[in-house]
Every structure is written in C-alpha cells, then in structure tokens.
Design a protein around this motif. Structure first.
Motif, PDB file in Angstrom:
ATOM      1  N   ASP A   1       0.841  -1.192   0.000  1.00  0.00           N
ATOM      2  CA  ASP A   1       0.000   0.000   0.000  1.00  0.00           C
ATOM      3  C   ASP A   1       0.879   1.246   0.000  1.00  0.00           C
ATOM      4  N   ALA A   2       0.727   2.094  -1.005  1.00  0.00           N
ATOM      5  CA  ALA A   2       1.550   3.297  -1.134  1.00  0.00           C
ATOM      6  C   ALA A   2       0.810   4.550  -0.676  1.00  0.00           C
ATOM      7  N   THR A   3      -0.303   4.386   0.035  1.00  0.00           N
ATOM      8  CA  THR A   3      -1.098   5.553   0.446  1.00  0.00           C
ATOM      9  C   THR A   3      -0.278   6.559   1.248  1.00  0.00           C
ATOM     10  N   LEU A   4       0.555   6.085   2.150  1.00  0.00           N
ATOM     11  CA  LEU A   4       1.328   6.997   2.996  1.00  0.00           C
ATOM     12  C   LEU A   4       2.226   7.899   2.169  1.00  0.00           C
ATOM     13  N   ILE A   5       3.016   7.329   1.282  1.00  0.00           N
ATOM     14  CA  ILE A   5       3.953   8.173   0.526  1.00  0.00           C
ATOM     15  C   ILE A   5       3.206   9.057  -0.468  1.00  0.00           C
ATOM     16  N   GLU A   6       2.088   8.571  -0.987  1.00  0.00           N
ATOM     17  CA  GLU A   6       1.297   9.416  -1.883  1.00  0.00           C
ATOM     18  C   GLU A   6       0.733  10.618  -1.130  1.00  0.00           C
ATOM     19  N   ARG A   7       0.260  10.387   0.085  1.00  0.00           N
ATOM     20  CA  ARG A   7      -0.293  11.488   0.880  1.00  0.00           C
ATOM     21  C   ARG A   7       0.805  12.467   1.277  1.00  0.00           C
ATOM     22  N   CYS A   8       2.008  11.961   1.588  1.00  0.00           N
ATOM     23  CA  CYS A   8       3.128  12.838   1.933  1.00  0.00           C
ATOM     24  C   CYS A   8       3.456  13.789   0.781  1.00  0.00           C
ATOM     25  N   ALA A   9       3.549  13.244  -0.415  1.00  0.00           N
ATOM     26  CA  ALA A   9       3.864  14.087  -1.573  1.00  0.00           C
ATOM     27  C   ALA A   9       2.753  15.089  -1.839  1.00  0.00           C
ATOM     28  N   ALA A  10       1.490  14.645  -1.733  1.00  0.00           N
ATOM     29  CA  ALA A  10       0.362  15.540  -1.995  1.00  0.00           C
ATOM     30  C   ALA A  10       0.329  16.690  -0.996  1.00  0.00           C
ATOM     31  N   LEU A  11       0.558  16.391   0.284  1.00  0.00           N
ATOM     32  CA  LEU A  11       0.546  17.452   1.295  1.00  0.00           C
ATOM     33  C   LEU A  11       1.705  18.424   1.103  1.00  0.00           C
ATOM     34  N   ALA A  12       2.873  17.916   0.727  1.00  0.00           N
ATOM     35  CA  ALA A  12       4.020  18.794   0.507  1.00  0.00           C
ATOM     36  C   ALA A  12       3.771  19.723  -0.681  1.00  0.00           C
TER      37      ALA A  12
ATOM     38  N   GLU B   1      -3.557  10.429   8.480  1.00  0.00           N
ATOM     39  CA  GLU B   1      -4.601  10.360   7.467  1.00  0.00           C
ATOM     40  C   GLU B   1      -4.586   9.025   6.731  1.00  0.00           C
ATOM     41  N   ALA B   2      -3.402   8.411   6.623  1.00  0.00           N
ATOM     42  CA  ALA B   2      -3.292   7.119   5.953  1.00  0.00           C
ATOM     43  C   ALA B   2      -3.644   5.960   6.881  1.00  0.00           C
ATOM     44  N   GLY B   3      -3.792   6.243   8.191  1.00  0.00           N
ATOM     45  CA  GLY B   3      -4.179   5.220   9.142  1.00  0.00           C
ATOM     46  C   GLY B   3      -3.087   4.230   9.486  1.00  0.00           C
TER      47      GLY B   3
ATOM     48  N   THR C   1      -0.705   4.822  11.843  1.00  0.00           N
ATOM     49  CA  THR C   1      -0.188   5.094  13.170  1.00  0.00           C
ATOM     50  C   THR C   1      -1.333   5.378  14.128  1.00  0.00           C
ATOM     51  N   VAL C   2      -1.121   5.022  15.392  1.00  0.00           N
ATOM     52  CA  VAL C   2      -2.103   5.320  16.430  1.00  0.00           C
ATOM     53  C   VAL C   2      -1.813   6.673  17.055  1.00  0.00           C
ATOM     54  N   THR C   3      -0.534   6.930  17.362  1.00  0.00           N
ATOM     55  CA  THR C   3      -0.161   8.143  18.103  1.00  0.00           C
ATOM     56  C   THR C   3       0.209   9.312  17.198  1.00  0.00           C
ATOM     57  N   GLY C   4       0.412   9.053  15.899  1.00  0.00           N
ATOM     58  CA  GLY C   4       0.952  10.083  15.033  1.00  0.00           C
ATOM     59  C   GLY C   4       2.442   9.956  14.881  1.00  0.00           C
ATOM     60  N   ALA C   5       3.068   9.214  15.822  1.00  0.00           N
ATOM     61  CA  ALA C   5       4.488   8.858  15.718  1.00  0.00           C
ATOM     62  C   ALA C   5       5.409  10.065  15.575  1.00  0.00           C
ATOM     63  N   PHE C   6       5.066  11.171  16.217  1.00  0.00           N
ATOM     64  CA  PHE C   6       5.940  12.344  16.137  1.00  0.00           C
ATOM     65  C   PHE C   6       7.287  12.067  16.784  1.00  0.00           C
ATOM     66  N   ASP C   7       7.319  11.189  17.807  1.00  0.00           N
ATOM     67  CA  ASP C   7       8.602  10.829  18.419  1.00  0.00           C
ATOM     68  C   ASP C   7       9.505  10.137  17.403  1.00  0.00           C
ATOM     69  N   ASP C   8       8.975   9.118  16.738  1.00  0.00           N
ATOM     70  CA  ASP C   8       9.751   8.385  15.743  1.00  0.00           C
ATOM     71  C   ASP C   8      10.136   9.284  14.573  1.00  0.00           C
ATOM     72  N   ALA C   9       9.168  10.057  14.093  1.00  0.00           N
ATOM     73  CA  ALA C   9       9.407  10.909  12.937  1.00  0.00           C
ATOM     74  C   ALA C   9      10.432  12.001  13.241  1.00  0.00           C
ATOM     75  N   SER C  10      10.378  12.578  14.436  1.00  0.00           N
ATOM     76  CA  SER C  10      11.329  13.640  14.772  1.00  0.00           C
ATOM     77  C   SER C  10      12.740  13.090  14.910  1.00  0.00           C
ATOM     78  N   ALA C  11      12.890  11.887  15.481  1.00  0.00           N
ATOM     79  CA  ALA C  11      14.213  11.282  15.574  1.00  0.00           C
ATOM     80  C   ALA C  11      14.771  11.011  14.181  1.00  0.00           C
TER      81      ALA C  11
ATOM     82  N   PHE D   1       2.089  -4.744  13.167  1.00  0.00           N
ATOM     83  CA  PHE D   1       1.661  -3.437  12.674  1.00  0.00           C
ATOM     84  C   PHE D   1       1.207  -2.567  13.843  1.00  0.00           C
ATOM     85  N   SER D   2       1.795  -1.372  13.953  1.00  0.00           N
ATOM     86  CA  SER D   2       1.517  -0.505  15.098  1.00  0.00           C
ATOM     87  C   SER D   2       0.047  -0.147  15.203  1.00  0.00           C
ATOM     88  N   ALA D   3      -0.635  -0.037  14.063  1.00  0.00           N
ATOM     89  CA  ALA D   3      -2.051   0.321  14.088  1.00  0.00           C
ATOM     90  C   ALA D   3      -2.909  -0.780  14.723  1.00  0.00           C
TER      91      ALA D   3
END
Length: 290
Positions: A54-65, A135-137, A139-149, A185-187
């Motif tokens: 499923d490529a929804t996550l990367i597609e949404r990232c590009a669209a939002l950017a 938005e892609a579903g 993650t449960v928490t949004g994973a800002f900790d993982d993403a920021s690291a 899967f974290s979700a």
C-alpha cells in the motif's frame, strides 16, 4: 523536476502509546525516496520490490508537501502531480519506524523537487509526514517521536498529543538490533493494555528527560513487552552487558545500545534466535537530500 532524499530508521526509548509522550533515536538503516513532479495532477507511489504494498502513505506525503509549498515555488499546486518511488533497507512492520522513515524521505524529496527543501524548517517538514501517517491510518499516536528522531537525528523526546518537541540530544552510540521473522503493525496494537501501564511510562519519560536514556529504554522494554505480549527473553539475553535495551515500537524488533565489544557478545546470543541481528551505529544527521 525531480528530488531525492534519504531518511534513517529509529529505535525506541519510550513508546508513546501509554501517555502520548514518546522518545526515539535514529539508527543507521535507511529509506530513500525519489520524486518526479508532473503536470497531470495525479500522485502515484511505488515501493521498490513490493509492488503489492500500500503506497497511500507516501502518496499522501507528496500531496501534502505540494499543497503546502507549491505556491512558494511559484507553481500551480492544483495541476501538479508526482511519481514517488521508495527503496528501503528498513524491514516493514518491524518496530524500526519504517513508516516514519518513508514519510520523511518522501516529504523532503518532494520539497527538493519543488526547489524549497533548504527553506523549509525540518520540524515543519516532519509534521507534514506525521499528518500524512494519521490520514493514511498507519499510526495510532501520530508517531511524532519516531518521525522527529528520523528527521532530526539523535534522540528526541516528544509530546505526541500536541506534536511538541520536548528535548533533543545528538547522541552517538553503537546499537544492536534483533528482528524476529514475524511482523507487527503498530495500528493493530492493544492501546488499552498500553494505557494501563501509564505510571511506568511516566517514569520512563522522567528518565529520558533527565538524559538517562539507557535506564529509560530498559524500563520501557519490560513494561511494553508485558503490555503487548512479547517475550522478555531478548531483554534478559542483553543484560547486564548493555547500557539499555528495549522492545522497539510495538515490536517485534528489540534494540540495545552500549559498548561495541559487549554488544557483539549480546549479538552472539541473539543470533541463536530465529531472525536477523544487525550491529549498527546511531545517526545524528537525520533526513537529508541527496
């Protein structure tokens, strides 16, 4: 117009599922994203070697950017599309933040294609990926900790509820990662079980904010192995030879930090288990264009 970026994976100090406060550190496994901008308005993603994924996550990232920064590049966001391809040595659904790495790499590669990567604050770029993950579903928490690291490098402590960076330190450690063959899967994690160990998570947060990351990891590891029904065997294998050891994310990987020679001794024990063991370094440079 094309862009390219690479983002590191991450290991866990504190899982944010219990209280919304989390902590993670970047490790030397990478995801690369290549983005080609188009004028057909379509955003299409592809994950190398996994055409069924499923490529929804990367597609949404590009669209939002594109939506957020095309105007800054004097481009028409409504007409703009993208072709995204990611390639990764981070195993998926392993607890090593493959989604955060893919999101960060895709956002920064899209900004690179737009020609604005150097002008965008890295935390703002990180938050776009976090929004896309929600938005892609995936993650449960949004994973800002993982993403920021992954985006900033080093170790970070965050309030995931408010997407607030509480602390960052550019640590330089040896890290050992053991990944069993199964996926998790974290979700799908049992959030209610994690919330019941909130007092332990509060203790881990105090230790992490005090810079006692190794102790924080180990407390986190035992607490979340219990909550998520993972074996504590790999943790016991690692002690007392490591500075810290934990279940990474919602598993199934385990990560330890410490002296290289002692980690090699732990690696010998972990290699007796089914799965893959890697001796790595932590990363201080975070996500970057290439």
């Amino acid at each position: 117009m094309d862009g390219r970026a690479v983002a590191p994976a991450a290991g866990t100090v504190l899982n944010a599922l219990a209280t919304g406060t989390g902590s993670a550190f970047a490790i030397d496994l990478e995801t690369t994203a290549a983005v080609d901008l188009t004028d057909d308005g379509e955003v299409v993603g592809e994950i190398a070697a996994r055409p069924e994924a499923d490529a929804t996550l990367i597609e949404r990232c590009a669209a939002l950017a594109i939506e957020a920064y095309a105007d800054a590049a004097d481009l028409d966001s409504a007409a703009m599309g993208a072709r995204i391809r990611t390639d990764s040595d981070v195993p998926m659904a392993s607890g090593l933040k493959s989604s955060s790495a893919a999101a960060n790499a895709t956002v920064l590669a899209t900004l690179d294609a737009l020609g604005v990567a150097d002008a965008v604050d890295r935390l703002d770029a990180c938050k776009l990926g976090v929004r896309a993950a929600r938005e892609a579903g995936v993650t449960v928490t949004g994973a800002f900790d993982d993403a920021s690291a992954s985006m900033l490098g080093g170790v970070t402590v965050t309030d995931n509820t408010n997407d607030e960076l509480l602390a960052r330190e550019a640590i330089d450690w040896h890290a050992l990662v053991y990944t069993p063959p199964e996926q998790s899967f974290s979700a799908d994690a049992d959030v209610s079980a994690c919330q019941r160990i909130a007092p332990m998570a509060d203790l881990v947060a105090e230790l992490a904010l005090d810079g006692r990351y190794g102790e924080a990891m180990t407390v986190n590891g035992f607490a979340f192995c219990g909550a998520l029904d993972f074996s504590t065997g790999p943790l016991i294998d690692a002690l007392p030879d490591v500075t810290g050891v934990s279940l990474s994310g919602t598993g199934p990987s385990y990560v330890a930090v410490g002296d290289r020679d002692r980690l090699e001794a732990v690696a010998d024990r972990w290699r007796e288990r089914e799965g893959t063991t890697r001796l790595l370094r932590t990363r201080t440079d975070g996500t970057r264009t290439t």
